[in-house]
Design a protein around this motif. Sequence first.
Motif, mmCIF file in Angstrom:
data_model
loop_
_atom_site.group_PDB
_atom_site.id
_atom_site.type_symbol
_atom_site.label_atom_id
_atom_site.label_comp_id
_atom_site.label_asym_id
_atom_site.label_seq_id
_atom_site.Cartn_x
_atom_site.Cartn_y
_atom_site.Cartn_z
ATOM 1 N N UNK A 5 0.812 -1.351 -0.039
ATOM 2 C CA UNK A 5 -0.012 -0.083 -0.050
ATOM 3 C C UNK A 5 0.817 1.186 0.182
ATOM 4 N N UNK A 6 1.988 1.132 0.922
ATOM 5 C CA UNK A 6 2.893 2.473 0.720
ATOM 6 C C UNK A 6 3.588 2.855 -0.528
ATOM 7 N N UNK A 7 3.541 2.053 -1.447
ATOM 8 C CA UNK A 7 4.245 2.493 -2.736
ATOM 9 C C UNK A 7 3.045 2.479 -3.806
ATOM 10 N N UNK A 8 1.658 2.292 -3.706
ATOM 11 C CA UNK A 8 0.874 2.047 -4.614
ATOM 12 C C UNK A 8 0.614 3.561 -5.450
ATOM 13 N N UNK A 9 0.739 4.553 -4.471
ATOM 14 C CA UNK A 9 0.370 5.820 -5.212
ATOM 15 C C UNK A 9 1.472 6.098 -6.440
ATOM 16 N N UNK A 10 2.879 6.002 -6.186
ATOM 17 C CA UNK A 10 3.659 5.983 -7.016
ATOM 18 C C UNK A 10 3.708 5.037 -8.265
ATOM 19 N N UNK A 11 3.367 3.742 -8.041
ATOM 20 C CA UNK A 11 3.308 2.908 -8.916
ATOM 21 C C UNK A 11 2.126 3.205 -9.874
ATOM 22 N N UNK A 12 0.937 4.053 -9.430
ATOM 23 C CA UNK A 12 -0.148 4.159 -10.172
ATOM 24 C C UNK A 12 0.039 5.201 -10.979
ATOM 25 N N UNK A 43 1.331 4.931 -17.469
ATOM 26 C CA UNK A 43 0.982 5.739 -18.863
ATOM 27 C C UNK A 43 -0.573 6.009 -18.693
ATOM 28 N N UNK A 44 -0.962 7.154 -18.995
ATOM 29 C CA UNK A 44 -2.300 7.361 -19.223
ATOM 30 C C UNK A 44 -3.013 6.710 -20.321
ATOM 31 N N UNK A 45 -2.018 6.266 -21.225
ATOM 32 C CA UNK A 45 -2.305 5.702 -22.667
ATOM 33 C C UNK A 45 -2.618 4.042 -22.412
ATOM 34 N N UNK A 46 -3.074 3.610 -21.249
ATOM 35 C CA UNK A 46 -3.164 2.245 -20.932
ATOM 36 C C UNK A 46 -4.208 1.801 -22.058
ATOM 37 N N UNK A 47 -4.222 0.338 -22.082
ATOM 38 C CA UNK A 47 -4.991 -0.373 -23.085
ATOM 39 C C UNK A 47 -6.586 0.155 -22.909
ATOM 40 N N UNK A 48 -7.245 0.552 -23.665
ATOM 41 C CA UNK A 48 -8.752 1.017 -23.563
ATOM 42 C C UNK A 48 -9.483 -0.131 -22.901
ATOM 43 N N UNK A 49 -10.201 0.417 -21.842
ATOM 44 C CA UNK A 49 -11.403 -0.472 -21.243
ATOM 45 C C UNK A 49 -10.696 -1.539 -20.303
ATOM 46 N N UNK A 50 -9.214 -1.195 -19.645
ATOM 47 C CA UNK A 50 -8.676 -2.140 -19.004
ATOM 48 C C UNK A 50 -9.325 -1.948 -17.432
ATOM 49 N N UNK A 51 -9.307 -3.282 -16.937
ATOM 50 C CA UNK A 51 -9.725 -3.390 -15.485
ATOM 51 C C UNK A 51 -8.792 -3.341 -14.683
ATOM 52 N N UNK A 74 -5.198 8.467 -8.922
ATOM 53 C CA UNK A 74 -4.179 8.454 -9.466
ATOM 54 C C UNK A 74 -3.962 7.854 -10.827
ATOM 55 N N UNK A 75 -5.453 7.019 -11.166
ATOM 56 C CA UNK A 75 -5.055 6.339 -12.527
ATOM 57 C C UNK A 75 -6.002 7.078 -13.655
ATOM 58 N N UNK A 76 -6.983 8.068 -13.151
ATOM 59 C CA UNK A 76 -7.859 8.864 -13.906
ATOM 60 C C UNK A 76 -9.317 8.518 -13.809
ATOM 61 N N UNK A 77 -10.226 9.390 -13.832
ATOM 62 C CA UNK A 77 -11.444 9.295 -13.489
ATOM 63 C C UNK A 77 -12.030 8.297 -14.634
ATOM 64 N N UNK A 78 -13.185 7.524 -14.098
ATOM 65 C CA UNK A 78 -13.817 6.554 -15.007
ATOM 66 C C UNK A 78 -12.971 5.128 -15.198
ATOM 67 N N UNK A 79 -11.891 4.925 -14.385
ATOM 68 C CA UNK A 79 -11.146 3.724 -14.471
ATOM 69 C C UNK A 79 -12.046 2.735 -13.905
#
Length: 272
Positions: A73-80, A84-92, A108-113
């Motif tokens: 948990x302590x490194x989750x923010x940095x990892x997220x 890249x914001x251009x992750x595969x569309x519709x990714x779960x 951290x990942x973007x709205x609507x993820x």
Amino acid sequence: MTAPVIGFIGAGNMATSLIGGMLQKNVKPANLIASDTKAEQCAALERQFHIRTATDNAILAAECDILLLAVKPQVMQDVCRALPRSRKPGQLIISIAAGITCQSLENWLGAGTAIVRCMPNTPSLRGQGVSGLYANAAVSDEQREQAEGILNAVGISVWLDEEKLIDAVTAVSGSGPAYFFYLMEAMIDAGEKLGLPRDTAERLALFTGLGAADMAVHSDVDVAELRRRVCSPNGTTERAIETFRSQGLPKMVDDAMQACADRAAEMSRELA
């Protein structure tokens, strides 16, 4: 339907057990990829499971339909934030990190993820785990089935209607194995005080716990009735249970689990 490509960021014990479980459920190695900061961990996964590995999380973000976050948990923010914001569309996104809320992950990942948050427990390492799952509004029915299938590869799972109930799951099953281990410790110590060799007391306590859990899982009556059936009137077991009750065991368990849930809520605020 094309099978999804599933990526694991973080290749520790829980990720390793999930990968092994899915392969046993006939998921093809070609559909799995894992990344870890430790090159030796990646090499070990390649040798054991014959799956692809990477040291760059961006590769997983670009290729995977499902991305499972299995980092501390302590490194989750940095990892997220580094993904890249251009992750595969519709990714779960599936997170097994304690204390990290769906809202934090979205920030951290973007709205609507599409995010499924889950709380597995350590018996997953033996294929006997139980996980609580919560999905945000962006998760489709198909993605819910996919998440459930992944966690069910190492046990069973239950869906929650409210995210805050993850804290209760943490108190019951997430931390629960430690409660049973602690009771086993106490039973072993008590058996030794009663004159049994320690290894004998340990074997008796551990296999009694295993047998009792198996009976409870497969019984057609609840655990209270199973307890009553063992307690002959004015007998030895009844005397032991009355001692537990008079010493306040039910309240002690209630207080301990409330403290656990409270700490889980605190962690969510601290890690937000």
